[in-house]
Design a protein around this motif. Structure first.
Motif: not given
Length: 213
Positions: A153, A157, A163
């Motif tokens: 993540y 991002y 998301w």
């Protein structure tokens, strides 16, 4: 630890103890409010790591503030990632001309709390768990999976500004110290990431670094 996982010219700075005191920028101090000492110490030490990395890159140290999804906002021309857990704080930074994105995560090397694996793992990952435990029963594979998802993540991002849920990445962990994150979103601009992992003592670290195209 990170120097074993990340290529040059990424600058990685680690601390195993909190530095006291750490001078914060007023904007950073405002973020802490009435935070308890533990939060203040880890917040300050990880920023001290980041500012040391900035100096190594000949960048003037600056306040590190959170963006919309709590991601660290870096000075222009810099990419990086922060992480901290019990007994470990680290920052990894590079120039954006050299790397597109970096994601690092550290976790205590102990089994994940009850319910965590079921909450973060997709069926394919759960099916692979028994084999991994046979390959190396000393590794806490459930905690390693969580860390690899976090690194994924953190790398995802800053590039996409989108998301990414735990269920949106299929992580294949390999006993040789590598892993691969396959992004499952149907309209993904990034197919996946190659990462590396390491366990030393009571800490495990995962890391992803994508060279600039």
């Amino acid at each position: 630890m990170l120097e074993q996982l990340l290529p040059t010219p990424i600058v990685a700075v680690e601390r195993y103890h909190d530095e006291q005191p750490v001078e914060l920028f007023p904007e950073e101090e405002a973020l802490l409010g009435n935070a308890v000492p533990k939060r203040r110490f880890e917040f300050g030490t990880v920023r001290a790591c980041a500012r040391e990395a900035m100096r190594a890159l000949d960048v003037e140290p600056a306040a590190i503030l959170p963006g919309p999804k709590r991601e660290p906002l870096w000075p222009a021309g810099i990419v990086g990632s922060l992480t901290h857990c019990t007994g470990y704080r680290a920052a990894a930074l590079a120039r954006s001309g050299d790397f597109e994105t970096i994601g690092i995560d550290a976790e205590p090397h102990q089994p994940a709390p009850d319910g965590v694996l079921g909450a973060i793992a997709i069926p394919a990952e759960l099916r692979r768990m028994p084999g991994l435990k046979v390959d190396d029963p000393k590794i806490c594979w459930d905690r390693l999976l969580f860390s690899a998802k976090e690194s994924t993540y953190k790398a995802w991002y800053p590039v996409t500004k989108r998301w990414l849920g735990f269920e949106d990445a299929d992580i294949t962990l390999d006993p040789d110290g590598t892993f691969h994150s396959r992004i499952l979103l149907p309209d993904t601009p990034i197919a996946g990431f190659a990462g590396r992992w390491l366990v030393q003592g009571d800490v495990l670290v995962t890391a992803i670094a994508v060279p600039a195209s």
